[in-house]
Design a protein around this motif. Structure first.
Motif, PDB file in Angstrom:
ATOM      1  N   TYR A   8       0.847  -1.202   0.000  1.00 43.17           N
ATOM      2  CA  TYR A   8       0.000   0.000   0.000  1.00 43.17           C
ATOM      3  C   TYR A   8       0.878   1.246   0.000  1.00 43.17           C
ATOM      4  CZ  TYR A   8      -4.303   2.604   1.217  1.00 43.17           C
ATOM      5  OH  TYR A   8      -5.399   3.442   1.210  1.00 43.17           O
ATOM      6  N   PHE A   9       0.257   2.389  -0.224  1.00 47.92           N
ATOM      7  CA  PHE A   9       0.949   3.671  -0.131  1.00 47.92           C
ATOM      8  C   PHE A   9       1.272   3.957   1.337  1.00 47.92           C
ATOM      9  CE2 PHE A   9      -2.414   3.912  -3.446  1.00 47.92           C
ATOM     10  CZ  PHE A   9      -1.580   3.816  -4.537  1.00 47.92           C
ATOM     11  N   VAL A  11       0.179   5.528   3.707  1.00 50.55           N
ATOM     12  CA  VAL A  11      -0.963   6.191   4.358  1.00 50.55           C
ATOM     13  C   VAL A  11      -1.701   5.184   5.234  1.00 50.55           C
ATOM     14  CG1 VAL A  11      -1.407   7.948   2.563  1.00 50.55           C
ATOM     15  CG2 VAL A  11      -2.515   5.721   2.404  1.00 50.55           C
ATOM     16  N   ARG A  14      -7.056   3.062   3.642  1.00 45.02           N
ATOM     17  CA  ARG A  14      -7.934   1.894   3.724  1.00 45.02           C
ATOM     18  C   ARG A  14      -7.281   0.704   4.409  1.00 45.02           C
ATOM     19  NH1 ARG A  14     -12.528   1.213   1.319  1.00 45.02           N
ATOM     20  NH2 ARG A  14     -13.466   2.925   0.153  1.00 45.02           N
ATOM     21  N   PHE A  36       4.547   7.048  -4.631  1.00 42.99           N
ATOM     22  CA  PHE A  36       3.752   7.592  -5.740  1.00 42.99           C
ATOM     23  C   PHE A  36       4.509   7.424  -7.056  1.00 42.99           C
ATOM     24  CE2 PHE A  36       2.141  11.450  -8.109  1.00 42.99           C
ATOM     25  CZ  PHE A  36       0.918  10.890  -8.422  1.00 42.99           C
ATOM     26  N   TRP A  39       4.206   3.934  -8.236  1.00 45.15           N
ATOM     27  CA  TRP A  39       2.829   3.683  -8.690  1.00 45.15           C
ATOM     28  C   TRP A  39       2.587   4.265 -10.080  1.00 45.15           C
ATOM     29  CZ3 TRP A  39      -0.664   0.286  -7.703  1.00 45.15           C
ATOM     30  CH2 TRP A  39      -1.992   0.496  -8.088  1.00 45.15           C
ATOM     31  N   LYS A  45       0.052  -1.190 -10.976  1.00 43.83           N
ATOM     32  CA  LYS A  45      -1.358  -0.917 -11.306  1.00 43.83           C
ATOM     33  C   LYS A  45      -1.884  -1.961 -12.288  1.00 43.83           C
ATOM     34  CE  LYS A  45      -4.411   2.924 -12.597  1.00 43.83           C
ATOM     35  NZ  LYS A  45      -5.226   3.053 -11.374  1.00 43.83           N
ATOM     36  N   GLY A  51      -6.770  -2.464 -10.547  1.00 50.46           N
ATOM     37  CA  GLY A  51      -5.893  -1.327 -10.807  1.00 50.46           C
ATOM     38  C   GLY A  51      -5.673  -0.431  -9.599  1.00 50.46           C
ATOM     39  N   GLN A  52      -5.892  -0.999  -8.396  1.00 54.28           N
ATOM     40  CA  GLN A  52      -5.769  -0.178  -7.191  1.00 54.28           C
ATOM     41  C   GLN A  52      -5.095  -0.948  -6.059  1.00 54.28           C
ATOM     42  OE1 GLN A  52      -9.892   1.266  -6.549  1.00 54.28           O
ATOM     43  NE2 GLN A  52      -9.069   3.227  -7.173  1.00 54.28           N
ATOM     44  N   LEU A  53      -4.630  -0.193  -5.095  1.00 56.89           N
ATOM     45  CA  LEU A  53      -4.120  -0.768  -3.847  1.00 56.89           C
ATOM     46  C   LEU A  53      -5.134  -0.449  -2.752  1.00 56.89           C
ATOM     47  CD1 LEU A  53      -0.348   0.202  -4.119  1.00 56.89           C
ATOM     48  CD2 LEU A  53      -1.415  -2.022  -4.637  1.00 56.89           C
ATOM     49  N   PRO A  54      -5.139  -1.128  -1.620  1.00 50.77           N
ATOM     50  CA  PRO A  54      -4.146  -2.082  -1.144  1.00 50.77           C
ATOM     51  C   PRO A  54      -4.203  -3.461  -1.797  1.00 50.77           C
ATOM     52  CG  PRO A  54      -5.948  -1.933   0.439  1.00 50.77           C
ATOM     53  CD  PRO A  54      -6.189  -0.879  -0.610  1.00 50.77           C
ATOM     54  N   GLN A  65      -8.765  -5.405  -2.561  1.00 49.86           N
ATOM     55  CA  GLN A  65     -10.018  -4.873  -1.999  1.00 49.86           C
ATOM     56  C   GLN A  65      -9.983  -4.924  -0.465  1.00 49.86           C
ATOM     57  OE1 GLN A  65     -12.279  -3.113  -3.288  1.00 49.86           O
ATOM     58  NE2 GLN A  65     -12.446  -3.592  -5.448  1.00 49.86           N
ATOM     59  N   SER A  66      -9.925  -3.723   0.120  1.00 47.39           N
ATOM     60  CA  SER A  66      -9.711  -3.629   1.567  1.00 47.39           C
ATOM     61  C   SER A  66     -10.775  -4.367   2.390  1.00 47.39           C
ATOM     62  CB  SER A  66      -9.653  -2.156   1.980  1.00 47.39           C
ATOM     63  OG  SER A  66     -10.833  -1.478   1.614  1.00 47.39           O
ATOM     64  N   TYR A 109     -10.733  13.972  -0.628  1.00 48.16           N
ATOM     65  CA  TYR A 109     -10.030  14.028  -1.911  1.00 48.16           C
ATOM     66  C   TYR A 109     -10.675  14.949  -2.941  1.00 48.16           C
ATOM     67  CZ  TYR A 109      -6.869  10.345  -0.370  1.00 48.16           C
ATOM     68  OH  TYR A 109      -5.906   9.641   0.316  1.00 48.16           O
ATOM     69  N   GLY A 206      -3.729  10.484   1.603  1.00 52.18           N
ATOM     70  CA  GLY A 206      -2.621  10.655   0.656  1.00 52.18           C
ATOM     71  C   GLY A 206      -2.395  12.082   0.187  1.00 52.18           C
TER      72      GLY A 206
END
Ligand code: 6SG
Length: 210
Positions: A8-9, A11, A14, A36, A39, A45, A51-54, A65-66, A109, A206
């Motif tokens: 994950y980033f 942060v 999630r 970043f 990523w 990705k 196409g997403q984290l975590p 999917q968190s 955001y 983030g």
């Protein structure tokens, strides 16, 4: 070697409910922090299912999917209730947490400066649902469902802590939610995690807004 890895980033985002769950259960995990820059190169990705984290690794089992990660750990570590009805109530409450989290993330955001005051004004009408649900727990509202902690509790407590940063008085009119947050966050392993530098120094979101 720890069997779990969080990708994950840098942060809380999630993943903090997942980290809270693991810490509370005394489980070890590894962090693969994605910058970043890494990523935006796009390779990770492309690999990610949506196409997403975590992302999350359980030995060589990889998933995304968190909320699915929370459920995976809930099933494995006895954090998903005792009966089909409890399973479903835990799912229901976790979905309610997700609905509020999406509103919170939209504020953070997409609309922080213009939307913050109205969001805080409206917040009691969101939190009231959780207060009311806790009041119906025959074991006294220490947990959302039954008399044991579940993955939904980590998710809700994390989201309430985010809201306390946004608006420090937001729980003042909710005695059960206030008691609930303090009782869960004083569980010894969780308290240790929440006072660790690893947790405290990790940004909530983030974009620096909170
Ligand atoms: C962002 O939305 O951190 N994943 C996020 N963003 C990158 O290319 N339903 C799933 C789930 O529950 C939602 C996943 C979630 O798992 S989380 C993601 O992958 C993308 O879509 C929130 C978060 N945002 C910060 C962030 C890091 C890189 C891009 C966004 C901070 C902002 C800009 C750079 C660093 Fe940034």
């Amino acid at each position: 070697m720890s069997e779990y890895t969080i990708i994950y980033f840098n942060v809380r985002g999630r993943c903090e409910p997942v980290r809270m769950l693991l810490a509370d259960k005394g489980l070890k995990w590894k962090e693969e922090v994605v910058s970043f820059e890494t990523w935006t190169q796009g390779d990770l990705k492309k690999e990610a299912v949506f196409g997403q984290l975590p992302g999350f690794k359980d030995k060589d089992f990889m998933m995304y999917q968190s909320n699915a990660i929370l459920r995976h750990l809930g099933r494995k570590h006895g954090l998903y209730g005792r009966t089909p009805e409890e399973n479903s109530l835990i799912d229901m409450m976790n979905d309610g947490v997700e609905d509020l989290r999406l509103k919170y993330l939209t504020l953070i955001y997409k609309n922080y400066e213009d939307g913050k005051d109205a969001y805080i004004t409206n917040l009691p009408s969101e939190l009231r649902y959780f207060e009311h649900f806790l009041s119906g727990n025959k074991y006294g509202g220490t947990f959302l469902v039954g008399n044991e902690i579940s993955f939904a509790d980590y998710n809700l407590v994390d989201l309430l802590r985010c809201h306390l940063v946004l608006s420090s008085e937001c729980l003042a009119e909710f005695p059960l939610l206030s008691k609930y947050v303090s009782s869960i966050t004083s569980r010894p392993n969780l308290q240790t995690f929440l006072s660790s530098d690893a947790h405290k120094n990790r940004p909530i979101n983030g974009n620096g807004k909170q």
